[in-house]
Design an enzyme around this catalytic site. Sequence first.
Site, PDB file in Angstrom:
ATOM      1  N   GLU A 124     126.776  58.168 157.263  1.00  0.00           N
ATOM      2  CA  GLU A 124     126.914  56.697 156.916  1.00  0.00           C
ATOM      3  C   GLU A 124     125.959  55.705 157.808  1.00  0.00           C
ATOM      4  O   GLU A 124     125.647  54.518 157.377  1.00  0.00           O
ATOM      5  CB  GLU A 124     128.442  56.176 157.066  1.00  0.00           C
ATOM      6  CG  GLU A 124     129.211  56.970 156.046  1.00  0.00           C
ATOM      7  CD  GLU A 124     129.608  55.911 154.853  1.00  0.00           C
ATOM      8  OE1 GLU A 124     128.774  54.980 154.662  1.00  0.00           O
ATOM      9  OE2 GLU A 124     130.677  56.018 154.287  1.00  0.00           O
ATOM     10  N   LYS A 143     121.050  56.421 155.312  1.00  0.00           N
ATOM     11  CA  LYS A 143     122.392  56.878 154.862  1.00  0.00           C
ATOM     12  C   LYS A 143     122.409  57.354 153.685  1.00  0.00           C
ATOM     13  O   LYS A 143     121.955  57.101 152.586  1.00  0.00           O
ATOM     14  CB  LYS A 143     122.921  55.335 154.440  1.00  0.00           C
ATOM     15  CG  LYS A 143     124.495  55.103 154.060  1.00  0.00           C
ATOM     16  CD  LYS A 143     124.657  53.642 154.005  1.00  0.00           C
ATOM     17  CE  LYS A 143     126.130  53.049 153.445  1.00  0.00           C
ATOM     18  NZ  LYS A 143     127.216  53.593 154.126  1.00  0.00           N
ATOM     19  N   THR A 149     128.376  57.907 150.840  1.00  0.00           N
ATOM     20  CA  THR A 149     129.440  56.591 150.981  1.00  0.00           C
ATOM     21  C   THR A 149     130.803  57.249 150.573  1.00  0.00           C
ATOM     22  O   THR A 149     131.033  58.141 149.953  1.00  0.00           O
ATOM     23  CB  THR A 149     128.911  55.548 149.931  1.00  0.00           C
ATOM     24  OG1 THR A 149     129.700  54.458 149.920  1.00  0.00           O
ATOM     25  CG2 THR A 149     129.178  56.084 148.418  1.00  0.00           C
TER      26      THR A 149
HETATM   27  C1  LIG Z   1     133.517  46.972 145.888  1.00  0.00           C
HETATM   28  C2  LIG Z   1     133.280  48.049 147.157  1.00  0.00           C
HETATM   29  O1  LIG Z   1     134.262  48.628 147.670  1.00  0.00           O
HETATM   30  N1  LIG Z   1     132.156  48.197 147.863  1.00  0.00           N
HETATM   31  C3  LIG Z   1     131.854  48.873 148.865  1.00  0.00           C
HETATM   32  C4  LIG Z   1     132.633  49.938 149.522  1.00  0.00           C
HETATM   33  C5  LIG Z   1     132.086  50.546 150.589  1.00  0.00           C
HETATM   34  N2  LIG Z   1     130.865  50.528 150.880  1.00  0.00           N
HETATM   35  C6  LIG Z   1     130.594  51.065 152.124  1.00  0.00           C
HETATM   36  C7  LIG Z   1     130.939  50.880 153.414  1.00  0.00           C
HETATM   37  C8  LIG Z   1     130.784  52.111 153.984  1.00  0.00           C
HETATM   38  O2  LIG Z   1     129.667  52.191 154.672  1.00  0.00           O
HETATM   39  C9  LIG Z   1     130.871  53.255 153.038  1.00  0.00           C
HETATM   40  C10 LIG Z   1     132.553  53.797 153.039  1.00  0.00           C
HETATM   41  O3  LIG Z   1     133.228  53.181 152.169  1.00  0.00           O
HETATM   42  O4  LIG Z   1     130.736  52.461 151.890  1.00  0.00           O
HETATM   43  C11 LIG Z   1     130.092  49.488 150.334  1.00  0.00           C
HETATM   44  O5  LIG Z   1     128.963  49.417 150.745  1.00  0.00           O
HETATM   45  N3  LIG Z   1     130.700  48.789 149.332  1.00  0.00           N
END
Ligand SMILES: CC(=O)Nc1ccn([C@H]2C[C@H](O)[C@@H](CO)O2)c(=O)n1
Length: 105
Positions: free
Chosen positions: A76, A23, A26
């Site tokens: 991702e 990955k 993000t």
């Molecule tokens: C606090 C918070 O929002 N934490 C997050 C937000 C997103 N992700 C991950 C989910 C997806 O794979 C990507 C895209 O948003 O990021 C996360 O792990 N934690």
Amino acid sequence: MKAAPTKITFFEFLTPFVVSGKKTITIRDESECHYVPGTHVEVFTLETDIKVCDIEILSVEPLQYSEINEFHAEQEYLPLPKLKEIISSVYPGTEQLYLISYKLV
Ligand SMILES: CC(=O)Nc1ccn([C@H]2C[C@H](O)[C@@H](CO)O2)c(=O)n1
């Protein structure tokens, strides 16, 4: 001037993909768009706050929710429908997002 953030959290189920290098991006909202290219950031699990690795931020670019595509999903390491479902649930109704690219250090 505010210091660059040095910590990022990921959902625990995603951290093995970060640690293994599968990955490499993000997608976050404005509250997490202040990472600075070239800086090192510690990665923690969101649910248990356990450190899993360090990453270097490569770039931070604006990205619209409607622009998220298969290439983003590959980076991702998630199927596209699942990625869009997660983003809609974490950031409901948010069109303006940010694509953060990183590499393991
Ligand atoms: C606090 C918070 O929002 N934490 C997050 C937000 C997103 N992700 C991950 C989910 C997806 O794979 C990507 C895209 O948003 O990021 C996360 O792990 N934690």
